[in-house]
Design an enzyme around this catalytic site. Structure first.
Site, mmCIF file in Angstrom:
data_model
loop_
_atom_site.group_PDB
_atom_site.id
_atom_site.type_symbol
_atom_site.label_atom_id
_atom_site.label_comp_id
_atom_site.label_asym_id
_atom_site.label_seq_id
_atom_site.Cartn_x
_atom_site.Cartn_y
_atom_site.Cartn_z
ATOM 1 C CG ASP A 196 -2.190 0.786 1.033
ATOM 2 O OD1 ASP A 196 -2.258 1.558 0.061
ATOM 3 O OD2 ASP A 196 -3.109 0.638 1.860
ATOM 4 C CG ASP A 197 -0.846 4.900 -1.214
ATOM 5 O OD1 ASP A 197 -1.395 4.458 -0.186
ATOM 6 O OD2 ASP A 197 -1.434 5.566 -2.075
ATOM 7 C CG ASP A 240 -3.419 8.473 8.109
ATOM 8 O OD1 ASP A 240 -3.304 8.687 9.323
ATOM 9 O OD2 ASP A 240 -3.718 9.370 7.307
HETATM 10 O O1 LIG Z 1 -4.244 3.571 7.694
HETATM 11 P P1 LIG Z 1 -5.551 4.122 7.218
HETATM 12 O O2 LIG Z 1 -6.024 5.284 8.036
HETATM 13 O O3 LIG Z 1 -6.606 3.085 7.074
HETATM 14 O O4 LIG Z 1 -5.309 4.769 5.805
HETATM 15 C C1 LIG Z 1 -4.506 4.155 4.825
HETATM 16 C C2 LIG Z 1 -5.222 4.084 3.519
HETATM 17 O O5 LIG Z 1 -5.593 5.404 3.110
HETATM 18 C C3 LIG Z 1 -5.159 5.620 1.774
HETATM 19 O O6 LIG Z 1 -6.157 5.287 0.908
HETATM 20 P P2 LIG Z 1 -7.223 6.300 0.356
HETATM 21 O O7 LIG Z 1 -7.012 7.660 0.884
HETATM 22 O O8 LIG Z 1 -7.297 6.122 -1.097
HETATM 23 O O9 LIG Z 1 -8.513 5.675 0.902
HETATM 24 P P3 LIG Z 1 -9.399 6.084 2.053
HETATM 25 O O10 LIG Z 1 -9.244 7.566 2.254
HETATM 26 O O11 LIG Z 1 -10.716 5.694 1.504
HETATM 27 O O12 LIG Z 1 -8.918 5.259 3.216
HETATM 28 C C4 LIG Z 1 -3.985 4.666 1.608
HETATM 29 O O13 LIG Z 1 -3.824 4.283 0.262
HETATM 30 C C5 LIG Z 1 -4.310 3.489 2.485
HETATM 31 O O14 LIG Z 1 -4.962 2.479 1.778
#
Ligand SMILES: O=P(O)(O)OC[C@H]1O[C@H](OP(=O)(O)OP(=O)(O)O)[C@H](O)[C@@H]1O
Length: 108
Positions: A41-42, A45
């Site tokens: 994953d990129d 968070d």
């Molecule tokens: O650790 P977390 O808080 O779960 O966030 C991480 C995810 O958020 C981003 O995705 P993206 O922003 O595309 O998706 P989202 O905003 O729908 O999570 C990123 O590519 C991870 O998949």
């Protein structure tokens, strides 16, 4: 084999909402708890996405490019740690906008 899993959260700018699996992982990769699978994953968070994927494949290796402190314990490998309040501009999240040619906006 290359596979995708798609998890989306519904949120405004400050609150991350409920996570929903939009596309599941193919059954073949779920065998043996995802042993031998590399998940990329990129960013991690809050770590909620990683936590959800880990439930599906507890033995998979989870790697991200960026990790924030809250999500870091949920991944096995990451490249760069950034602070929790850093906003990362990924090129694939940005829209292209038209730019007026320089010679039209500046007259000498
Ligand atoms: O650790 P977390 O808080 O779960 O966030 C991480 C995810 O958020 C981003 O995705 P993206 O922003 O595309 O998706 P989202 O905003 O729908 O999570 C990123 O590519 C991870 O998949």
């Amino acid at each position: 084999m290359i596979e995708t899993v798609c998890i989306a959260s519904y949120h405004d700018y400050s609150e991350q909402g409920e996570l929903r699996v939009i596309k599941e992982i193919g059954e073949k990769l779920l065998v043996n708890g995802g042993e031998g699978v590399l998940v990329i994953d990129d960013l991690t968070d809050t770590g909620k996405t990683a936590q959800m994927v880990r439930k599906m494949m507890p033995k998979a290796h989870f790697a991200t490019v960026y990790a924030k402190p809250q999500g870091r314990p949920l991944v096995d490998t990451f490249v760069t740690e950034v602070s929790q309040d850093t906003w990362i501009y990924f090129p694939w999240d940005m829209g292209f906008t038209y730019q007026e040619p320089i010679n039209k906006s500046h007259r000498g």
